[in-house]
Write a protein that holds these residues in place. Structure first.
Motif, mmCIF file in Angstrom:
data_model
loop_
_atom_site.group_PDB
_atom_site.id
_atom_site.type_symbol
_atom_site.label_atom_id
_atom_site.label_comp_id
_atom_site.label_asym_id
_atom_site.label_seq_id
_atom_site.Cartn_x
_atom_site.Cartn_y
_atom_site.Cartn_z
ATOM 1 N N GLY A 1 -2.942 0.474 -4.255
ATOM 2 C CA GLY A 1 -2.773 -0.886 -3.544
ATOM 3 C C GLY A 1 -2.264 -1.986 -4.611
ATOM 4 O O GLY A 1 -2.916 -1.916 -5.488
ATOM 5 N N PHE B 1 -9.637 -4.090 -0.558
ATOM 6 C CA PHE B 1 -8.939 -2.768 -0.351
ATOM 7 C C PHE B 1 -10.133 -1.935 -0.243
ATOM 8 O O PHE B 1 -10.929 -1.743 -1.185
ATOM 9 C CB PHE B 1 -8.194 -2.402 -1.874
ATOM 10 C CG PHE B 1 -6.856 -3.237 -1.900
ATOM 11 C CD1 PHE B 1 -5.915 -2.694 -1.137
ATOM 12 C CD2 PHE B 1 -6.642 -3.859 -2.875
ATOM 13 C CE1 PHE B 1 -4.570 -3.332 -1.168
ATOM 14 C CE2 PHE B 1 -5.315 -4.502 -3.020
ATOM 15 C CZ PHE B 1 -4.439 -4.294 -2.122
ATOM 16 N N ILE C 1 0.901 -1.265 -0.074
ATOM 17 C CA ILE C 1 -0.063 0.025 0.077
ATOM 18 C C ILE C 1 0.922 1.346 -0.141
ATOM 19 O O ILE C 1 1.660 1.285 0.772
ATOM 20 C CB ILE C 1 -1.099 -0.038 1.073
ATOM 21 C CG1 ILE C 1 -1.628 -1.101 1.349
ATOM 22 C CG2 ILE C 1 -1.715 1.239 1.317
ATOM 23 C CD1 ILE C 1 -2.600 -1.289 2.538
#
Length: 329
Positions: free
Chosen positions: A151, A159, A134
């Motif tokens: 991400g 996510f 991330i």
């Protein structure tokens, strides 16, 4: 500046500023502690005066939230091959804001990119979710503070990240947000059950049952507080609801917030489909460390809460991008 606390926790403070904005944040949780409109010398965000309070931070002041923002119930999901992944529970039987070891508790690797940008990175290998990399960019651009999130995961995973800043634009810090002026883009309301878990139903704000929560036309926040309806009682007398925006626009503000005297204003733009609006309803320590009921309002820009329990075909992703633009006026 680095500070060390009992238990080995360390917090380091970083600063970005230009002619319009002064920003300060921590590597712990990526927490925003100051977002100052230099024109009026007003810190738009609630903050602790004792920095050690950020180690626990039960109200999530200013922190990055994930891997899945909001409430997940039942606390599990099916991975890409259909296996059940069980999530920890940190609000009764509910998985809230990524759980006990969510991104609000991690130490981010911080690097300065240039005079206007910082990069925050984290390799998430220890959460309940599949491993993922991330990156968050904190950026100033004139009178805009922009958060860009990306991400990547080797296999499809969860996510849904957001920031949990609480805003209070009044220059008098003792004032609540009840007299703030709020306007949202055209939206529908996500209904919740007695546990504040989304039911999957979206309500029309023209419905008389929900008109008090309708801010499509600007009005003061206090008009939706302590109104005595069933939904208001579930929300502890305040707002704790997701607003779903059916129009896909990244240039039109989803949120416009003004101080009581209208001298300070905030416009929020995003590529996310929903905003959870919460008015700091559930507080146990009023008048301590700037924490009081209705002392601030947060706008959690994210995917529609509890989407993991929906029929959405793209619940899990290998690649993820999100941005939110906060314009200080």
């Amino acid at each position: 500046m680095s500070l060390f606390f009992k238990g080995g926790k360390s917090l380091h403070t970083y600063t970005l500023e230009n002619d319009a904005i002064h920003l300060e944040f921590l590597d712990h949780g990526g927490i925003i502690t100051k977002l100052i409109n230099r024109k009026t010398n007003t810190n738009y965000v609630l903050h602790y005066t004792d920095i050690e309070k950020y180690v626990q931070n039960p109200h999530f002041f200013g922190t990055m939230i994930g891997r899945n923002a909001g409430r997940t119930f039942p606390p599990f999901y099916r991975n890409a091959v259909g296996d059940l992944v069980t999530l920890d529970q940190n609000e009764g039987g509910i998985h809230l804001h990524g759980g006990k070891h969510g991104l609000h508790q991690v130490k981010w690797q911080v690097e300065r990119i240039d005079t206007d940008r910082y990069s925050l990175t984290y390799q998430d290998d220890s959460s309940d979710y599949e491993p993922a990399s991330i990156q968050i960019i904190y950026k100033l651009q004139a009178n805009h503070f922009i958060i860009e999130i990306s991400g990547y995961a080797a296999e499809p995973t969860v996510f849904n990240l957001t920031n949990h800043m609480y805003f209070n634009l009044n220059q008098e810090t003792a004032a609540t947000i009840e007299t703030h002026w709020l306007q949202t883009e055209d939206a529908k309301l996500q209904l919740i059950d007695e546990q504040c878990v989304p039911t999957g139903e979206l309500a029309d704000l023209d419905d008389p049952l929900y008109q008090a929560f309708d801010f499509r036309t600007r009005k003061q926040v206090g008009e939706a507080l302590q109104i005595g309806t069933e939904l208001s009682e579930i929300c502890a007398g305040g707002i704790d609801l997701a607003y779903y925006f059916p129009k896909k626009s990244e240039t039109v503000p989803r949120i416009i917030l003004q101080s009581a005297d209208r001298k300070n204003q905030l416009k929020i733009r995003t590529n996310q489909e929903a905003a959870v609006i919460y008015t700091l309803n559930k507080v146990a320590e009023p008048n301590q460390e700037n924490i009081r009921k209705f002392g601030g309002i947060t706008f959690e820009m994210q995917r529609l809460p509890n989407y993991l329990q929906s029929g959405s075909a793209d619940k899990l992703r290998q690649h993820y991008t999100a941005f939110t633009d906060y314009e200080l006026i």
